[in-house]
Scaffold this motif. Structure first.
Motif, PDB file in Angstrom:
ATOM      1  N   LEU A 259      39.615 111.170 -25.603  1.00 13.62           N
ATOM      2  CA  LEU A 259      39.966 109.935 -24.898  1.00 13.62           C
ATOM      3  C   LEU A 259      39.933 110.136 -23.386  1.00 13.62           C
ATOM      4  CD1 LEU A 259      43.030 108.440 -26.837  1.00 13.62           C
ATOM      5  CD2 LEU A 259      40.584 107.997 -27.168  1.00 13.62           C
ATOM      6  N   ALA A 260      39.378 109.137 -22.710  1.00 13.53           N
ATOM      7  CA  ALA A 260      39.507 109.027 -21.258  1.00 13.53           C
ATOM      8  C   ALA A 260      40.609 108.012 -21.015  1.00 13.53           C
ATOM      9  CB  ALA A 260      38.202 108.558 -20.637  1.00 13.53           C
ATOM     10  N   VAL A 261      41.659 108.434 -20.322  1.00 16.82           N
ATOM     11  CA  VAL A 261      42.847 107.588 -20.167  1.00 16.82           C
ATOM     12  C   VAL A 261      43.180 107.397 -18.694  1.00 16.82           C
ATOM     13  CG1 VAL A 261      45.322 107.383 -20.680  1.00 16.82           C
ATOM     14  CG2 VAL A 261      43.768 108.403 -22.371  1.00 16.82           C
ATOM     15  N   ALA A 262      43.468 106.164 -18.329  1.00 10.93           N
ATOM     16  CA  ALA A 262      43.984 105.883 -16.986  1.00 10.93           C
ATOM     17  C   ALA A 262      45.184 104.972 -17.170  1.00 10.93           C
ATOM     18  CB  ALA A 262      42.922 105.206 -16.128  1.00 10.93           C
ATOM     19  N   GLU A 263      46.318 105.395 -16.653  1.00 10.58           N
ATOM     20  CA  GLU A 263      47.553 104.651 -16.894  1.00 10.58           C
ATOM     21  C   GLU A 263      48.393 104.604 -15.637  1.00 10.58           C
ATOM     22  OE1 GLU A 263      49.967 106.246 -20.050  1.00 10.58           O
ATOM     23  OE2 GLU A 263      51.348 104.550 -19.969  1.00 10.58           O
ATOM     24  N   GLN A 264      49.000 103.445 -15.407  1.00 12.60           N
ATOM     25  CA  GLN A 264      49.950 103.334 -14.306  1.00 12.60           C
ATOM     26  C   GLN A 264      51.327 103.688 -14.833  1.00 12.60           C
ATOM     27  OE1 GLN A 264      49.781  99.669 -12.139  1.00 12.60           O
ATOM     28  NE2 GLN A 264      51.271 100.345 -10.623  1.00 12.60           N
ATOM     29  N   VAL A 265      51.961 104.706 -14.244  1.00  9.75           N
ATOM     30  CA  VAL A 265      53.302 105.095 -14.673  1.00  9.75           C
ATOM     31  C   VAL A 265      54.296 104.587 -13.631  1.00  9.75           C
ATOM     32  CG1 VAL A 265      52.624 107.037 -16.104  1.00  9.75           C
ATOM     33  CG2 VAL A 265      52.959 107.407 -13.673  1.00  9.75           C
ATOM     34  N   ASP A 266      55.416 104.095 -14.131  1.00 12.06           N
ATOM     35  CA  ASP A 266      56.375 103.470 -13.229  1.00 12.06           C
ATOM     36  C   ASP A 266      56.975 104.484 -12.260  1.00 12.06           C
ATOM     37  OD1 ASP A 266      55.961 101.019 -14.355  1.00 12.06           O
ATOM     38  OD2 ASP A 266      57.535 101.253 -15.856  1.00 12.06           O
TER      39      ASP A 266
END
Lengths: 447, 447
Positions: A259-266
């Motif tokens: 998986l290629a993952v891009a996530e905004q973390v709080d």
């Protein structure tokens, strides 16, 4: 947003001059579409698209008959200088970078499939496009035929994207699929992919995750309005995976996917980005688990839209050329009707999070002594570092070593740093013979 | 393509005035996104979006607190006249049609979710937008949050679309899903959908396929560069389906789905279009078969791109507002930077095929006398009309009538006219007690 007002460079009717840089598998299909669909494309653009030249390294190399040899040239710079639209499908950093900057500075619109160049030096290209008031389009750079750049850059631009999860490398998906369906080991599955043309003779860029990491950087940049470069992506390929890892994934109700993952973390000031490529255990019921063979899919979670998935062929000459031509028509329409497409949007400037702080669920597979008290020892090492256990499965395998059991632990979310410290501690326990594998488990949002 | 060159109407920095027509479930969420994401939207557009008014029928009705009551007005015309961007989420033909024409003629850009209006009178709206040189965007009109209008209108514009297959009505998909999973009959499943808010008190527009037909007309128009109106769509809803139909679908390896289909069929002068909405048996392995509950999906087959699928939430306030806001940002950017999005493309002018000539595979379920020779009689009726049989299944059901068997025949492709003539002939056979159901079977392209 400092672009000059766009000026139509060609009035309706006059042909637009298209230059093609590169004539491999994708370039040949681009020529085919430009040739066989010329009348339809002219109707859609409002002016004919005239292919004025094809830059190649060797004009005498054998080529598909659709390519008019009179158009071939080794002088890419001269070709670029006489084009309205430059299409780049040669790949690699140089000379592609220099040629595209030359094209943009000269006022040509650019369509490129070059994910490595965009991930390494996209902002320089954007700046040149902006200064000249022309378009830089790159739908084909991510997930081949699947429209994903335009949806993320335009359709979702009124929403807040939270996470993008992509199966964006068909080679590795094919390899993992074959390992899962027929129990092949990695080398055999890679060899089969090479025989079928899904993998290069040197498969490094695919199996080590470099290709997926470039796409992750591009998607992260678009989704989060932040410059994310290749070096920002925390990357693990599939070369460490065994047939046992794939089989155990199935035994625990998962499918192993790269998986290629891009996530905004709080966090304060809008938080940070977690951008990575790594093998992950995807629950069997998740839509990404069903993506088979060389197909690609991108799953997007946005605040208002909820969950979206985009699925299709992620590579190959014809599918990639479809994405290229869609962009060619879009930028050509802008030259006929005036206007430009979206420009770089990097106002958010979110920091990329230290990979050690990234949180995930994990699955650990250990070979342990088959005796009472071992689970308690293992569990206390996790507890000591604040990691709680969601599920445990302990079995004595028929083909296992004498006196050994396999212990599979699934954790709740923990930081990578805490997990790695725990793994080191587990290796020091006498009762733990081996930490056989450590894999991320995809976190599934409740709908 | 006769549009005047676009003129930026607002320079960077000056606010763009947004008027909202309608403040139901979707309108309220549009207000919420415009309010809570104001800073991000301004960064993405290059200018603030200022909501200058919300036209409603009754200013005193109770509303979500996010809606500033000072913005409410019943004078929609005056509101339209002072807006740069008009967002219409009121639905229905009038007064929406008159207001949007007024907005376009006055030089405002329009974003609408109104599938019925577009399917009935899209060309009039397009012509008004073209004359004024402004945008007409409508991503939210088809499949809610799923980006499908923009991919078909822009990403695939360099390719040749062959077929579009959509599950574009979440209400009917929910109903069919519940019939399949729990054996509910149609009325019970509709009642459950109503209780959960997935179906209206009057479910006619959904269950009779009107809503899906409007979306089919819009998708067909975009994919095939041809004006297709609601009346051109051959439409069958789900109200004729029984729990037995759904159960038999599963017994023969299918899932019953209400599909909106637009396909280019070969013929002279580019062929013709088959555009229809009807329940169809989808093979269980097809990606559309796995679309559950109120989700939507659109499957596109294009010559170069191959198979693509777009999946997500097709309705609901927040998902639909995501699509609306994506369009608002796009048209607002054009007003800041100059330029326009795609205009109507109807150059192909393909005729819509007579529904009787449409070809499909069919599955017939008959109740017949359980005695030798019946299959031969039935088969000869099909053969006489040139219909060949792909599969036959004959069973005596435990709960069937005395002396009766169930005969399920799956045909190869045949025209609807030949099939219907055959059904009439079968009804006249003594051995055929009833033609219980006649369903289309989705033709799956070999990859």
């Amino acid at each position: 947003m400092s672009a000059p007002n766009p000026r139509p460079t060609t009035t309706g009717g006059a042909p637009l001059r298209v230059a093609l840089l590169g004539c491999g598998v994708v370039g040949t299909e681009v020529v085919r579409l430009l040739t066989t669909q010329a009348a339809e494309l002219a109707s859609r653009v409002g002016a004919p698209l005239e292919l004025v030249g094809v830059a190649v390294r060797d004009v005498s190399a054998p080529r598909d008959a659709v390519v008019d040899r009179a158009l071939l040239t080794t002088d890419a710079e001269a070709l670029v200088d006489r084009a309205d639209v430059v299409v780049e499908v040669m790949g690699g950093i140089e000379p592609a970078r220099g040629l595209l900057l030359r094209a943009l500075r000269g006022g040509a619109s650019v369509v490129t499939a070059n994910k490595a160049l965009l991930a390494q030096d996209g902002p320089t290209l954007y700046a040149a496009a902006d200064a000249a008031g022309v378009d830089l389009y790159f739908e084909a750079a991510v997930a081949g035929a699947i429209p994903i750049v335009r949806p993320v850059r335009e359709s979702l631009v009124g929403d807040r994207v939270r996470r993008v999860l992509g199966i964006v490398n068909g080679t590795t998906n094919y390899v993992l699929d074959r390992m899962a369906t027929d129990g092949l080991d990695l080398a055999a599955a890679v060899a089969e992919a090479q025989a079928l043309g899904y993998a290069e003779a040197d498969p490094t860029a695919d199996v080590e995750g470099h290709d997926a990491a470039a796409k992750a950087a591009i998607l992260a940049s678009l989704a989060f309005h932040t410059r994310v470069r290749l070096d920002d992506v925390d990357r693990t390929g599939i070369t460490g995976l065994t047939a046992q890892d794939v089989a155990w994934a199935a035994r625990t109700g998962h499918v192993l996917k790269l998986l290629a993952v891009a996530e905004q973390v709080d966090g304060p000031d809008g938080g940070a980005l977690d951008v990575h490529v790594r093998p992950a255990l995807v629950p069997a019921g998740h839509p990404l688990a069903g993506v088979r063979g060389a197909f690609n899919a991108v799953f997007v979670e946005a605040e208002a839209a909820g969950e979206l998935m985009f699925y299709g062929r992620g590579a190959g000459g014809a599918p990639t050329s479809s994405a290229v031509l869609g962009d060619v028509v879009s930028v050509a329409r802008h030259r006929v009707l005036g206007g430009r497409g979206p420009v770089e949007s990097s106002y958010a400037e979110l920091p990329v999070q230290d990979p050690g702080l990234a949180r995930s669920r994990f699955q650990l597979r250990l070979e342990v002594d088959d005796r009472p008290g071992v689970l308690a020892q293992v569990a206390s090492e996790l507890a000591e570092r604040g990691i709680s256990i969601e599920a445990v499965q302990q079995t004595v395998e028929p083909d296992g070593a004498a006196g050994a059991a396999v212990l599979v632990l699934t954790t709740h979310t923990a930081t990578a740093a805490a997990l790695h410290a725990t793994v080191e501690a587990l290796r020091d326990l006498d009762a733990v013979r081996d930490v056989v594998s450590v894999l991320s488990v995809l976190r599934v949002e409740e709908p």
